[in-house]
Design a protein around this motif. Structure first.
Motif, mmCIF file in Angstrom:
data_model
loop_
_atom_site.group_PDB
_atom_site.id
_atom_site.type_symbol
_atom_site.label_atom_id
_atom_site.label_comp_id
_atom_site.label_asym_id
_atom_site.label_seq_id
_atom_site.Cartn_x
_atom_site.Cartn_y
_atom_site.Cartn_z
ATOM 1 N N LYS A 7 -1.984 -9.763 -2.535
ATOM 2 C CA LYS A 7 -1.807 -8.706 -3.526
ATOM 3 C C LYS A 7 -0.326 -8.637 -3.885
ATOM 4 O O LYS A 7 0.504 -9.340 -3.293
ATOM 5 N N THR A 8 0.007 -7.780 -4.843
ATOM 6 C CA THR A 8 1.417 -7.572 -5.163
ATOM 7 C C THR A 8 2.053 -6.760 -4.045
ATOM 8 O O THR A 8 1.586 -5.654 -3.740
ATOM 9 N N PRO A 9 3.094 -7.256 -3.408
ATOM 10 C CA PRO A 9 3.723 -6.506 -2.316
ATOM 11 C C PRO A 9 4.489 -5.298 -2.840
ATOM 12 O O PRO A 9 4.876 -5.243 -4.011
ATOM 13 N N GLU A 10 4.723 -4.338 -1.971
ATOM 14 C CA GLU A 10 5.525 -3.172 -2.341
ATOM 15 C C GLU A 10 7.003 -3.514 -2.381
ATOM 16 O O GLU A 10 7.755 -2.977 -3.210
ATOM 17 N N SER A 11 7.447 -4.406 -1.500
ATOM 18 C CA SER A 11 8.853 -4.814 -1.479
ATOM 19 C C SER A 11 8.967 -6.265 -1.062
ATOM 20 O O SER A 11 8.117 -6.777 -0.318
ATOM 21 N N VAL A 12 10.001 -6.932 -1.566
ATOM 22 C CA VAL A 12 10.241 -8.340 -1.249
ATOM 23 C C VAL A 12 11.736 -8.568 -1.107
ATOM 24 O O VAL A 12 12.519 -8.193 -1.994
ATOM 25 N N ASN A 13 12.134 -9.164 -0.003
ATOM 26 C CA ASN A 13 13.485 -9.703 0.125
ATOM 27 C C ASN A 13 13.398 -11.207 -0.122
ATOM 28 O O ASN A 13 12.666 -11.906 0.577
ATOM 29 N N VAL A 14 14.133 -11.672 -1.118
ATOM 30 C CA VAL A 14 14.107 -13.090 -1.486
ATOM 31 C C VAL A 14 15.430 -13.714 -1.050
ATOM 32 O O VAL A 14 16.493 -13.393 -1.602
#
Length: 225
Positions: free
Chosen positions: A41-48
């Motif tokens: 699903k679409t995550p709530e937060s992402v560190n790239v």
């Protein structure tokens, strides 16, 4: 003509994409989209976390908007790609880009650490040219996934007979296996299967595989155009 001998227009001229670079935009968008598919699903937060070439040029070459677009489910040729960071903000998806100085095996590499509530997943992918990508690590387990082929990824405990049971179920579902790669960290512990399929899409449930004892997760990664 065999599958190995086939040459497509994509192989000759590359993918339809939003510019400026197939590696930095088309490939980056695919890494983001595959990571979203693996997460479910679409995550709530992402560190790239960005490495080498990605880290040096991610703003100028649009790597940031491409990865963000992929995380939101956009394809490489989506007209909204350039606005993906604004769309993410509007949808409450917190995406942070963190360039690193560490050397890695491929210069166009990104590590996405995705979170939603208590769910967390890490996916590492590399853009290898012409819009093609490889997923090389999921949750600290090394994998080898070609982002352009429909693939079933199965994490399981290393026990005798599990691979045969999975293959039997896929046969019963009339799903033809193109290639199967299996590996494990140590005997009897964590193992995985990467099963590439012949068909373009999967039109049936994989719940029968999920119900096998000692199968930890079953993830379908669709073809990313």
């Amino acid at each position: 003509m065999s599958k190995q001998d086939y040459t497509s227009v994509f192989d000759i001229i590359g993918p339809v994409m939003t510019g400026p670079s197939s590696s930095h935009t088309a490939g980056a968008a695919r890494i983001g989209k595959i990571a979203r598919e693996v997460f479910g699903k679409t995550p709530e937060s992402v560190n790239v976390y960005l490495y080498e070439s990605f880290a040096k040029t991610y703003r100028g070459h649009g790597t940031d908007v491409a990865i963000a677009g992929g995380i939101l489910g956009m394809d490489a040729d989506d007209d909204r790609l350039h606005e993906s960071l604004l769309i993410a903000q509007a949808e409450g998806v917190d995406i942070k880009f963190i360039p690193l100085a560490e050397a890695v095996s491929h210069p166009n590499t990104a590590k996405l650490v995705m979170r939603s509530g208590h769910q967390k997943m890490t996916v590492i992918g590399a853009s290898i040219g012409g819009g093609s990508v490889k997923i090389v690590n999921i949750n600290d387990i090394d994998v080898d996934i070609n982002g352009g082929i429909p693939t079933i990824l199965i994490f399981h405990q290393d026990l005798p007979g599990l691979i045969a049971r999975v293959a039997t179920i896929l046969s019963d579902l009339e799903i033809n296996i193109s290639t199967m790669k299996v590996d494990r960290d140590t005997k009897g512990n964590n193992a995985y299967m990467v099963i590439e399929l012949d068909q373009e899409e999967l039109h049936t449930s994989l719940d029968a595989i999920r119900e096998i004892p000692y199968i930890k997760s079953v993830i379908y990664i669709g073809r990313n155009l």
